[in-house]
Write an enzyme that holds these catalytic residues in place. Structure first.
Site, PDB file in Angstrom:
ATOM      1  N   CYS A   1      45.013  34.589  36.054  1.00  0.00           N
ATOM      2  CA  CYS A   1      45.664  35.636  35.169  1.00  0.00           C
ATOM      3  C   CYS A   1      45.434  34.784  33.824  1.00  0.00           C
ATOM      4  O   CYS A   1      46.310  33.882  33.625  1.00  0.00           O
ATOM      5  CB  CYS A   1      46.932  35.857  35.690  1.00  0.00           C
TER       6      CYS A   1
ATOM      7  N   CYS B   1      49.108  35.888  31.806  1.00  0.00           N
ATOM      8  CA  CYS B   1      50.471  35.186  32.118  1.00  0.00           C
ATOM      9  C   CYS B   1      50.149  34.626  33.631  1.00  0.00           C
ATOM     10  O   CYS B   1      49.848  33.702  33.891  1.00  0.00           O
ATOM     11  CB  CYS B   1      51.622  36.128  32.033  1.00  0.00           C
ATOM     12  N   SER B   2      50.662  35.179  34.527  1.00  0.00           N
ATOM     13  CA  SER B   2      50.758  34.952  36.151  1.00  0.00           C
ATOM     14  C   SER B   2      50.835  36.076  37.185  1.00  0.00           C
ATOM     15  O   SER B   2      51.344  36.006  38.052  1.00  0.00           O
ATOM     16  CB  SER B   2      52.091  34.063  36.316  1.00  0.00           C
ATOM     17  N   CYS B   3      49.946  37.000  36.723  1.00  0.00           N
ATOM     18  CA  CYS B   3      49.938  38.120  37.461  1.00  0.00           C
ATOM     19  C   CYS B   3      49.286  37.746  38.931  1.00  0.00           C
ATOM     20  O   CYS B   3      48.350  37.087  38.915  1.00  0.00           O
ATOM     21  CB  CYS B   3      49.011  39.309  36.938  1.00  0.00           C
TER      22      CYS B   3
END
Lengths: 214, 122
Positions: A118, A121-123
């Site tokens: 991702c 961000c941090s999906c």
């Protein structure tokens, strides 16, 4: 003992008490404030938050994804459903999650390797793989795996021949990915449970490839 | 082929490593729990959450802050505060007041006793 010493002792005792007071660290205090306001306004329930934390601390992890992969290896019809609409297919296990969003399964083959990131961000497909590892959230991984995927994979211990193409899938809030690794040879006749035990978290992100038959 | 000479930032998954604790701190878990619950209930959109968190992470990187679990969750907390303030769900002023109230309650509560706010303090 002089009075000066006594004063210092009192002062030290106060400092000691302060240091050991149970005032939480600053971010914890802000979270506490946020939670209490949201609960009072009826926007979240304490029980819901507690249940979430318990589930993600105890129950929800990569073993879920591993079950899905093992089933796909064993059941061609399920695999077809998974590749067609993964978000729908995982409801057969009850593994769906709002934050997992729409889900796409991508399959490794002899000549293609898939790896997920991702960049924003941090999906991550939390409801299927649990919490993301620290490196997945780190800017080094997010930047480098797009720029030099083969080099990053090499560091993870995955050496790809020139005949294997690499595809990097960039997750978003709306669409996340599950890598379906290849079933290792020598596992003919194995049960779903036995097969699931071979599937590592990293292989479902794509930073592991050749699963080891234990 | 040996990988020993490659300068590396990442390593293979260690199948024999003991399970690490899922959350380093209780508040890390609570931040994600609140964000996920608000996305699920539709109070904030998944896209807005991802974009705001991404912006906070970029701000950390621009400022040269360390890239750790701690700074990740701090960024998540700032993102949540900013989103809720922007959506007029929890104004930043209300949050600051409530934070200060909790601080006073913690400091005034003897060890071992539960820290609570009275109706007048809310």
């Amino acid at each position: 003992m002089t009075s000066g010493t006594s004063f210092d002792r009192d002062k030290l005792a106060k400092i000691h008490d302060h240091l050991h007071s149970h005032l939480p660290p600053e971010p914890a205090l802000r979270v506490k404030a946020l939670e209490s306001l949201l609960v009072e306004r009826g926007l979240v329930a304490t029980e819901t938050l507690d249940a979430w934390v318990e589930a993600y601390s105890e129950d929800i992890g990569p073993k879920r994804g591993a079950q899905v992969v093992a089933r796909a290896w064993l059941d061609a019809d399920f695999k077809a459903r998974l590749m067609e609409d993964a978000a729908q297919a995982i409801t057969e296990f009850g593994f769906e999650g709002k934050a997992t969003g729409d889900l796409k399964a991508v399959e490794n083959t002899d000549d293609q390797h898939n790896v997920v990131v991702c960049t924003l961000c941090s999906c991550y497909p939390f409801s299927l793989l649990g919490l993301s590892p620290a490196w997945y959230k780190a800017s080094a991984y997010r930047a480098r795996v797009v720029r030099e995927p083969r080099k990053v994979l090499e560091e993870f211990g995955v050496s790809l021949g020139d005949d294997v193409a690499v595809r990097v899938w960039d997750s978003t809030a709306e669409l996340r990915y599950l890598v379906v690794p290849q079933r290792p040879a020598g596992t003919e006749g194995w049960s779903q449970e036995q097969l699931a035990a071979l599937v590592t978290r990293n292989s479902m992100i794509g930073t592991d490839r050749d699963l080891e038959v234990k | 082929m040996s990988n020993c000479n490659i300068p590396r930032e990442f390593g293979p998954e260690d199948a024999l490593a003991p399970d690490a604790p899922k959350f380093g701190e209780a508040w890390h878990a609570q931040v994600l729990a609140i964000a996920d619950t608000l996305v699920t209930s539709g109070q904030i959109s998944a896209t807005a959450w991802a974009e705001t968190l991404g912006a906070e992470r970029d701000a950390d990187e621009s400022a040269g802050r360390a890239d750790t679990e701690e700074t990740y969750y701090e960024a998540a907390l700032r993102a949540l505060e900013r989103l809720l303030d922007g959506a007029e769900i929890v104004a930043s002023g209300d949050l600051k007041t409530r934070r200060d109230t909790w601080e006073r309650a913690y400091l005034a509560t003897p060890h071992g006793a539960p820290v609570e706010l009275t109706a007048g303090e809310k």
